[in-house]
Write a protein that holds these residues in place. Structure first.
Motif, PDB file in Angstrom:
ATOM      1  N   GLY A 123       0.817  -1.203   0.000  1.00 54.94           N
ATOM      2  CA  GLY A 123       0.000   0.000   0.000  1.00 54.94           C
ATOM      3  C   GLY A 123       0.852   1.255   0.000  1.00 54.94           C
ATOM      4  O   GLY A 123       0.586   2.214  -0.736  1.00 54.94           O
ATOM      5  N   VAL A 124       1.907   1.256   0.820  1.00 58.91           N
ATOM      6  CA  VAL A 124       2.796   2.415   0.902  1.00 58.91           C
ATOM      7  C   VAL A 124       3.530   2.628  -0.420  1.00 58.91           C
ATOM      8  O   VAL A 124       3.629   3.754  -0.912  1.00 58.91           O
ATOM      9  N   ILE A 125       4.038   1.545  -1.013  1.00 57.28           N
ATOM     10  CA  ILE A 125       4.758   1.668  -2.280  1.00 57.28           C
ATOM     11  C   ILE A 125       3.847   2.250  -3.357  1.00 57.28           C
ATOM     12  O   ILE A 125       4.229   3.190  -4.078  1.00 57.28           O
ATOM     13  N   ALA A 126       2.648   1.708  -3.485  1.00 57.15           N
ATOM     14  CA  ALA A 126       1.710   2.195  -4.507  1.00 57.15           C
ATOM     15  C   ALA A 126       1.384   3.671  -4.291  1.00 57.15           C
ATOM     16  O   ALA A 126       1.394   4.463  -5.239  1.00 57.15           O
ATOM     17  N   TYR A 127       1.127   4.051  -3.039  1.00 51.97           N
ATOM     18  CA  TYR A 127       0.788   5.439  -2.744  1.00 51.97           C
ATOM     19  C   TYR A 127       1.954   6.374  -3.079  1.00 51.97           C
ATOM     20  O   TYR A 127       1.760   7.443  -3.656  1.00 51.97           O
ATOM     21  N   GLN A 128       3.166   5.973  -2.720  1.00 50.12           N
ATOM     22  CA  GLN A 128       4.315   6.811  -3.023  1.00 50.12           C
ATOM     23  C   GLN A 128       4.536   6.943  -4.532  1.00 50.12           C
ATOM     24  O   GLN A 128       4.952   8.003  -5.012  1.00 50.12           O
ATOM     25  N   LEU A 129       4.251   5.900  -5.268  1.00 49.03           N
ATOM     26  CA  LEU A 129       4.480   5.937  -6.714  1.00 49.03           C
ATOM     27  C   LEU A 129       3.488   6.846  -7.437  1.00 49.03           C
ATOM     28  O   LEU A 129       3.847   7.496  -8.421  1.00 49.03           O
ATOM     29  N   GLY A 130       2.252   6.895  -6.950  1.00 54.72           N
ATOM     30  CA  GLY A 130       1.257   7.646  -7.722  1.00 54.72           C
ATOM     31  C   GLY A 130       0.067   8.151  -6.943  1.00 54.72           C
ATOM     32  O   GLY A 130      -1.009   8.348  -7.535  1.00 54.72           O
ATOM     33  N   GLY A 131       0.221   8.360  -5.630  1.00 55.34           N
ATOM     34  CA  GLY A 131      -0.877   8.907  -4.840  1.00 55.34           C
ATOM     35  C   GLY A 131      -2.048   7.940  -4.726  1.00 55.34           C
ATOM     36  O   GLY A 131      -1.908   6.734  -4.910  1.00 55.34           O
ATOM     37  N   GLU A 132      -3.224   8.498  -4.440  1.00 53.86           N
ATOM     38  CA  GLU A 132      -4.400   7.647  -4.212  1.00 53.86           C
ATOM     39  C   GLU A 132      -4.825   6.895  -5.465  1.00 53.86           C
ATOM     40  O   GLU A 132      -5.367   5.784  -5.377  1.00 53.86           O
ATOM     41  N   ALA A 133      -4.588   7.476  -6.633  1.00 54.73           N
ATOM     42  CA  ALA A 133      -4.956   6.786  -7.872  1.00 54.73           C
ATOM     43  C   ALA A 133      -4.181   5.482  -8.013  1.00 54.73           C
ATOM     44  O   ALA A 133      -4.735   4.447  -8.419  1.00 54.73           O
ATOM     45  N   ALA A 134      -2.899   5.501  -7.669  1.00 53.38           N
ATOM     46  CA  ALA A 134      -2.096   4.281  -7.723  1.00 53.38           C
ATOM     47  C   ALA A 134      -2.455   3.350  -6.567  1.00 53.38           C
ATOM     48  O   ALA A 134      -2.487   2.119  -6.743  1.00 53.38           O
ATOM     49  N   TYR A 135      -2.738   3.922  -5.403  1.00 62.16           N
ATOM     50  CA  TYR A 135      -3.116   3.099  -4.247  1.00 62.16           C
ATOM     51  C   TYR A 135      -4.380   2.294  -4.526  1.00 62.16           C
ATOM     52  O   TYR A 135      -4.531   1.171  -4.038  1.00 62.16           O
ATOM     53  N   ASP A 136      -5.281   2.848  -5.327  1.00 61.42           N
ATOM     54  CA  ASP A 136      -6.535   2.138  -5.624  1.00 61.42           C
ATOM     55  C   ASP A 136      -6.285   0.775  -6.256  1.00 61.42           C
ATOM     56  O   ASP A 136      -7.112  -0.137  -6.117  1.00 61.42           O
ATOM     57  N   TYR A 137      -5.156   0.598  -6.949  1.00 63.31           N
ATOM     58  CA  TYR A 137      -4.846  -0.692  -7.559  1.00 63.31           C
ATOM     59  C   TYR A 137      -4.693  -1.780  -6.495  1.00 63.31           C
ATOM     60  O   TYR A 137      -4.967  -2.951  -6.761  1.00 63.31           O
ATOM     61  N   VAL A 138      -4.215  -1.406  -5.309  1.00 60.44           N
ATOM     62  CA  VAL A 138      -3.951  -2.408  -4.268  1.00 60.44           C
ATOM     63  C   VAL A 138      -4.805  -2.167  -3.024  1.00 60.44           C
ATOM     64  O   VAL A 138      -4.566  -2.769  -1.988  1.00 60.44           O
ATOM     65  N   ARG A 139      -5.796  -1.301  -3.121  1.00 60.77           N
ATOM     66  CA  ARG A 139      -6.589  -0.923  -1.939  1.00 60.77           C
ATOM     67  C   ARG A 139      -7.196  -2.146  -1.250  1.00 60.77           C
ATOM     68  O   ARG A 139      -7.116  -2.294  -0.028  1.00 60.77           O
ATOM     69  N   ALA A 155      -0.152  -4.198 -13.863  1.00 64.39           N
ATOM     70  CA  ALA A 155      -1.039  -3.128 -14.324  1.00 64.39           C
ATOM     71  C   ALA A 155      -0.647  -1.788 -13.694  1.00 64.39           C
ATOM     72  O   ALA A 155      -0.649  -0.751 -14.374  1.00 64.39           O
ATOM     73  N   LEU A 156      -0.305  -1.816 -12.407  1.00 65.11           N
ATOM     74  CA  LEU A 156       0.096  -0.585 -11.730  1.00 65.11           C
ATOM     75  C   LEU A 156       1.359  -0.003 -12.360  1.00 65.11           C
ATOM     76  O   LEU A 156       1.410   1.198 -12.689  1.00 65.11           O
ATOM     77  N   LEU A 157       2.379  -0.829 -12.543  1.00 63.80           N
ATOM     78  CA  LEU A 157       3.640  -0.355 -13.115  1.00 63.80           C
ATOM     79  C   LEU A 157       3.427   0.176 -14.538  1.00 63.80           C
ATOM     80  O   LEU A 157       4.006   1.201 -14.918  1.00 63.80           O
ATOM     81  N   ARG A 158       2.591  -0.495 -15.288  1.00 66.60           N
ATOM     82  CA  ARG A 158       2.330  -0.084 -16.676  1.00 66.60           C
ATOM     83  C   ARG A 158       1.573   1.238 -16.729  1.00 66.60           C
ATOM     84  O   ARG A 158       1.921   2.154 -17.477  1.00 66.60           O
ATOM     85  N   ASP A 159       0.524   1.354 -15.906  1.00 63.60           N
ATOM     86  CA  ASP A 159      -0.373   2.501 -16.011  1.00 63.60           C
ATOM     87  C   ASP A 159       0.194   3.775 -15.406  1.00 63.60           C
ATOM     88  O   ASP A 159      -0.361   4.857 -15.621  1.00 63.60           O
ATOM     89  N   LEU A 160       1.278   3.675 -14.654  1.00 62.77           N
ATOM     90  CA  LEU A 160       1.928   4.890 -14.163  1.00 62.77           C
ATOM     91  C   LEU A 160       2.443   5.732 -15.325  1.00 62.77           C
ATOM     92  O   LEU A 160       2.554   6.957 -15.223  1.00 62.77           O
ATOM     93  N   ASN A 198       6.465 -11.597  -6.017  1.00 63.99           N
ATOM     94  CA  ASN A 198       5.653 -11.133  -7.148  1.00 63.99           C
ATOM     95  C   ASN A 198       6.216  -9.830  -7.720  1.00 63.99           C
ATOM     96  O   ASN A 198       6.278  -9.653  -8.943  1.00 63.99           O
ATOM     97  N   LEU A 199       6.606  -8.926  -6.835  1.00 63.17           N
ATOM     98  CA  LEU A 199       7.125  -7.629  -7.276  1.00 63.17           C
ATOM     99  C   LEU A 199       8.404  -7.787  -8.089  1.00 63.17           C
ATOM    100  O   LEU A 199       8.561  -7.183  -9.155  1.00 63.17           O
ATOM    101  N   THR A 200       9.329  -8.610  -7.597  1.00 65.87           N
ATOM    102  CA  THR A 200      10.593  -8.777  -8.326  1.00 65.87           C
ATOM    103  C   THR A 200      10.347  -9.383  -9.710  1.00 65.87           C
ATOM    104  O   THR A 200      10.975  -8.965 -10.691  1.00 65.87           O
ATOM    105  N   GLU A 201       9.433 -10.335  -9.796  1.00 67.08           N
ATOM    106  CA  GLU A 201       9.159 -10.946 -11.098  1.00 67.08           C
ATOM    107  C   GLU A 201       8.565  -9.936 -12.065  1.00 67.08           C
ATOM    108  O   GLU A 201       8.922  -9.911 -13.251  1.00 67.08           O
ATOM    109  N   GLU A 202       7.665  -9.091 -11.574  1.00 67.14           N
ATOM    110  CA  GLU A 202       7.040  -8.109 -12.462  1.00 67.14           C
ATOM    111  C   GLU A 202       8.010  -7.005 -12.862  1.00 67.14           C
ATOM    112  O   GLU A 202       7.986  -6.540 -14.003  1.00 67.14           O
ATOM    113  N   VAL A 203       8.848  -6.571 -11.935  1.00 63.04           N
ATOM    114  CA  VAL A 203       9.847  -5.547 -12.271  1.00 63.04           C
ATOM    115  C   VAL A 203      10.806  -6.083 -13.325  1.00 63.04           C
ATOM    116  O   VAL A 203      11.167  -5.377 -14.278  1.00 63.04           O
ATOM    117  N   LYS A 204      11.219  -7.348 -13.181  1.00 65.30           N
ATOM    118  CA  LYS A 204      12.129  -7.943 -14.166  1.00 65.30           C
ATOM    119  C   LYS A 204      11.507  -7.976 -15.562  1.00 65.30           C
ATOM    120  O   LYS A 204      12.224  -7.939 -16.566  1.00 65.30           O
TER     121      LYS A 204
END
Length: 274
Positions: A123-139, A155-160, A198-204
């Motif tokens: 939740g913290v990572i998503a919020y820092q990356l893009g505010g509440e709009a990004a947080y909604d992906y993992v709310r 989807a979060l990483l792509r849509d940023l 999951n995060l490391t696999e998606e970032v890769k």
């Protein structure tokens, strides 16, 4: 204090919070320069390791290196006049998350605003990356303390719509504390480990994202959490994806740059040395 830098906390010294002051008093070791170049390079679409681990003894420059990455990714335009950074790749405007994990309480979470209480690391990572709009992906995952799946993270990483840098300091301490928080038949600690995998696999799998995280150098420093340390260590498999920001004789140069504006008269130096 990476957390204090991200929050611009006045209790964190200005030399760490201000990008220009920080770099003015930073000796760019060869390993740190390579780290900055490699991370910015993959964020700019280049090839290389997108998940990197900083593994040094206590006081070995892990947090300093993460702050260096934070400033150069977030404030590159403000640092354009600094010769030491001029030849580094420039991915442009970036989304940056920087979490001092030991400061994130596994039970009480983090109040982002008066109305938004975030419970988990994702939740913290998503919020820092893009505010509440990004947080909604993992709310929903944040509300239920369950790790978001790869599709959600992708989807979060792509849509940023911009290069992404995620910096995590002292991950082990947070995971160990979260082992005491029950989540159904699991624990929050196990959910964090699932999320990190999951995060490391998606970032890769991206073309413009990077994740850099720090670990203690040994089981002794890990205060007995050797198994957790091994699991976190295995998030990166390649040896050269593990970096040491400061090595050998460069330690002296780091101390000199941090303490002295200049080293004085060369003749006096030679006389004292003799």
């Amino acid at each position: 204090d990476l957390w204090g830098v991200w929050h611009n906390d006045p209790n964190t010294p200005l030399v760490y919070r201000d990008p220009q002051q920080f770099y003015a008093q930073t000796y760019l070791t060869s390993a740190l320069r390579r780290l900055l170049s490699d991370v910015l390079g993959v964020m700019d679409g280049g090839h290389g390791d997108r998940v990197l681990q900083l593994r040094t003894p206590f006081g070995g420059g892990k947090t300093h290196s993460l702050i260096a990455l934070y400033h150069v990714a977030r404030y590159r335009a403000d640092l354009a006049s600094m010769d030491m950074l001029r030849d580094l790749p420039d991915p442009g405007e970036c989304a940056v998350a920087a979490v001092q994990c030991e400061k994130l309480d596994a039970r009480t979470g983090f109040w982002a605003t008066e109305d938004l209480h975030i419970h988990t690391l994702w939740g913290v990572i998503a919020y820092q990356l893009g505010g509440e709009a990004a947080y909604d992906y993992v709310r929903e995952s944040d509300d239920y303390y369950t790790a978001p799946g790869g599709d959600t993270i992708r989807a979060l990483l792509r849509d940023l719509g911009k290069p992404v840098l995620i910096l995590l300091d002292e991950v082990l301490n947070h995971v160990e504390a979260a082992q005491t928080v029950e989540v159904g038949n699991s624990t929050l600690g196990r959910q964090i480990m699932l999320f990190l995998k999951n995060l490391t696999e998606e970032v890769k799998g991206t073309h413009n994202a990077a994740l850099v995280y720090s670990l203690q150098a040994s089981a002794g420093e890990a205060v007995g959490a050797a198994n957790l340390l091994t699991e976190l260590d295995h998030l990166v498999s390649r040896v050269d994806a593990k970096r040491e920001p400061v090595t050998g004789s460069e330690v002296v140069c780091v101390v000199q740059r941090r303490l002295f504006k200049n080293l004085g008269d060369e003749r006096a130096i030679q006389q004292v040395a003799a």
